[in-house]
Scaffold this active site. Structure first.
Site, PDB file in Angstrom:
ATOM      1  N   LYS A  55      43.399  66.261  11.575  1.00  0.00           N
ATOM      2  CA  LYS A  55      44.543  67.139  11.521  1.00  0.00           C
ATOM      3  C   LYS A  55      45.146  67.129  10.113  1.00  0.00           C
ATOM      4  CE  LYS A  55      45.685  65.173  15.992  1.00  0.00           C
ATOM      5  NZ  LYS A  55      46.600  64.211  16.621  1.00  0.00           N
ATOM      6  N   GLY A  56      44.769  66.121   9.335  1.00  0.00           N
ATOM      7  CA  GLY A  56      45.450  65.872   8.057  1.00  0.00           C
ATOM      8  C   GLY A  56      45.429  67.022   7.065  1.00  0.00           C
ATOM      9  N   GLU A 111      39.633  68.993   2.572  1.00  0.00           N
ATOM     10  CA  GLU A 111      40.013  67.655   3.052  1.00  0.00           C
ATOM     11  C   GLU A 111      41.384  67.255   2.517  1.00  0.00           C
ATOM     12  OE1 GLU A 111      40.063  65.384   4.959  1.00  0.00           O
ATOM     13  OE2 GLU A 111      38.215  64.288   5.272  1.00  0.00           O
ATOM     14  N   ASP A 112      42.035  66.389   3.240  1.00  0.00           N
ATOM     15  CA  ASP A 112      43.337  65.889   2.774  1.00  0.00           C
ATOM     16  C   ASP A 112      43.143  64.782   1.736  1.00  0.00           C
ATOM     17  OD1 ASP A 112      42.274  64.143   4.682  1.00  0.00           O
ATOM     18  OD2 ASP A 112      44.125  63.916   5.820  1.00  0.00           O
ATOM     19  N   ASP A 115      38.763  58.643   0.851  1.00  0.00           N
ATOM     20  CA  ASP A 115      39.054  57.219   0.702  1.00  0.00           C
ATOM     21  C   ASP A 115      37.718  56.495   0.499  1.00  0.00           C
ATOM     22  OD1 ASP A 115      40.857  55.011   0.825  1.00  0.00           O
ATOM     23  OD2 ASP A 115      40.400  54.715   2.931  1.00  0.00           O
ATOM     24  N   PHE A 164      48.526  53.174   0.736  1.00  0.00           N
ATOM     25  CA  PHE A 164      48.466  54.061   1.893  1.00  0.00           C
ATOM     26  C   PHE A 164      49.535  55.136   1.736  1.00  0.00           C
ATOM     27  CE2 PHE A 164      48.587  55.641   6.184  1.00  0.00           C
ATOM     28  CZ  PHE A 164      47.226  55.695   6.457  1.00  0.00           C
ATOM     29  N   VAL A 165      49.088  56.393   1.698  1.00  0.00           N
ATOM     30  CA  VAL A 165      50.013  57.499   1.443  1.00  0.00           C
ATOM     31  C   VAL A 165      50.220  58.346   2.693  1.00  0.00           C
ATOM     32  CG1 VAL A 165      49.602  57.599  -1.043  1.00  0.00           C
ATOM     33  CG2 VAL A 165      48.133  58.923   0.486  1.00  0.00           C
ATOM     34  N   ASP A 171      49.091  61.259   7.811  1.00  0.00           N
ATOM     35  CA  ASP A 171      49.878  60.488   8.779  1.00  0.00           C
ATOM     36  C   ASP A 171      49.648  58.993   8.646  1.00  0.00           C
ATOM     37  OD1 ASP A 171      47.124  60.602   9.835  1.00  0.00           O
ATOM     38  OD2 ASP A 171      47.990  59.590  11.579  1.00  0.00           O
ATOM     39  N   ARG A 177      53.609  63.445   9.057  1.00  0.00           N
ATOM     40  CA  ARG A 177      52.865  64.598   8.531  1.00  0.00           C
ATOM     41  C   ARG A 177      53.796  65.670   7.977  1.00  0.00           C
ATOM     42  NH1 ARG A 177      47.529  63.947  10.348  1.00  0.00           N
ATOM     43  NH2 ARG A 177      47.273  63.033  12.409  1.00  0.00           N
TER      44      ARG A 177
HETATM   45  P1  IMP Z   1      37.174  58.018   4.468  1.00  0.00           P
HETATM   46  O1  IMP Z   1      36.110  58.310   5.479  1.00  0.00           O
HETATM   47  O2  IMP Z   1      37.395  56.541   4.275  1.00  0.00           O
HETATM   48  O3  IMP Z   1      36.962  58.723   3.134  1.00  0.00           O
HETATM   49  O4  IMP Z   1      38.542  58.468   5.092  1.00  0.00           O
HETATM   50  C1  IMP Z   1      38.962  59.742   5.048  1.00  0.00           C
HETATM   51  C2  IMP Z   1      40.090  59.986   6.035  1.00  0.00           C
HETATM   52  O5  IMP Z   1      40.900  58.827   6.255  1.00  0.00           O
HETATM   53  C3  IMP Z   1      41.028  60.997   5.471  1.00  0.00           C
HETATM   54  O6  IMP Z   1      40.604  62.296   5.776  1.00  0.00           O
HETATM   55  C4  IMP Z   1      42.355  60.638   6.122  1.00  0.00           C
HETATM   56  O7  IMP Z   1      42.457  61.273   7.370  1.00  0.00           O
HETATM   57  C5  IMP Z   1      42.284  59.150   6.299  1.00  0.00           C
HETATM   58  N1  IMP Z   1      42.979  58.428   5.209  1.00  0.00           N
HETATM   59  C6  IMP Z   1      42.424  57.737   4.193  1.00  0.00           C
HETATM   60  N2  IMP Z   1      43.338  57.204   3.376  1.00  0.00           N
HETATM   61  C7  IMP Z   1      44.534  57.591   3.874  1.00  0.00           C
HETATM   62  C8  IMP Z   1      45.910  57.382   3.442  1.00  0.00           C
HETATM   63  O8  IMP Z   1      46.224  56.743   2.414  1.00  0.00           O
HETATM   64  N3  IMP Z   1      46.853  57.957   4.224  1.00  0.00           N
HETATM   65  C9  IMP Z   1      46.566  58.681   5.349  1.00  0.00           C
HETATM   66  N4  IMP Z   1      45.317  58.908   5.770  1.00  0.00           N
HETATM   67  C10 IMP Z   1      44.304  58.369   5.045  1.00  0.00           C
HETATM   68 MG    MG Z   2      41.226  63.544   7.178  1.00  0.00          MG
END
Ligand code: IMP
Ligand code: MG
Length: 194
Positions: A55-56, A111-112, A115, A164-165, A171, A177
């Protein structure tokens, strides 16, 4: 009008959970408009499909769409979330797949935040197997220091430090959000839950 030392956007019901404002609402809007112009140029004359990861990404998508002037369509996909943790498990599950086929279309994944990179690595593989004409990624935020898998990102809004943002769609435990800015969550908030 606010005093110079005031943080005008740090108001509202969640303000006590925010450590600091990392990116203001105005900075986000400026950057999103810039991204829209680049997307216009890059995809001019092409059949553009934006795919947002729920949803981000929805708030970013809503603003980005309005910053894009070429014709395009949107579709949505949902992947498993972190639950109440602040770390990715590395295991990605599709909770909701796309409504439409993407074969032969120019796809831009919205994408939001990237990470570890696991989510996008998985989605890129999944979508490439469906034979789009092209597949690019635009992300509002990137946390490069946390990357575990290499991801080819076409456009990034902002690089952020390893914190963590929350806000502007992002969220923690499904909350925050609606904050209009990107802020750092106070560690005591997630330490008290996870
Ligand atoms: P990844 O698979 O580790 O790259 O994670 C990606 C997803 O994790 C993002 O699309 C977010 O939904 C969530 N995410 C990663 N870091 C954060 C953060 O700092 N705040 C909120 N959501 C996060
Ligand atoms: Mg996401």
């Amino acid at each position: 009008m606010t005093e110079e030392n005031d943080v005008p956007c740090l108001e509202g019901p969640f303000s006590q959970d925010v450590e600091s404002v990392l990116i203001s609402a105005d900075e986000i809007q400026d950057r999103v408009r810039g991204l829209g112009r680049r997307i216009d140029e890059h995809f001019a004359g092409k059949d553009l499909l934006l795919i947002a990861v729920l949803k981000g990404s929805v708030i970013f998508l809503a603003d980005l769409m309005r910053a894009i002037s070429i014709p395009h369509e949107v579709d949505f996909l949902a992947t498993s979330s972190y639950g109440v943790s602040t770390r990715s498990s590395g295991i990605v599950r599709i909770l909701k797949d796309l409504n439409e086929p993407i074969e032969g279309r120019h796809v831009l994944l919205v994408e939001d935040i990237i990470d570890s990179g696991h989510t996008l690595a998985y989605l890129s593989r999944l979508f490439r197997a469906r034979n789009p004409a092209s597949l690019e990624i635009v992300t509002l935020l990137d946390k490069p220091s946390r990357r575990e898998v290499d991801i080819d990102v076409f456009w990034t809004g902002f690089s952020v430090p390893n914190e963590f943002v929350i806000g502007y769609g992002l969220d923690f435990n499904q909350r925050y959000r609606n904050l209009p800015f990107i802020g750092v969550l106070k560690p005591e908030v997630y330490e008290s839950i996870s």
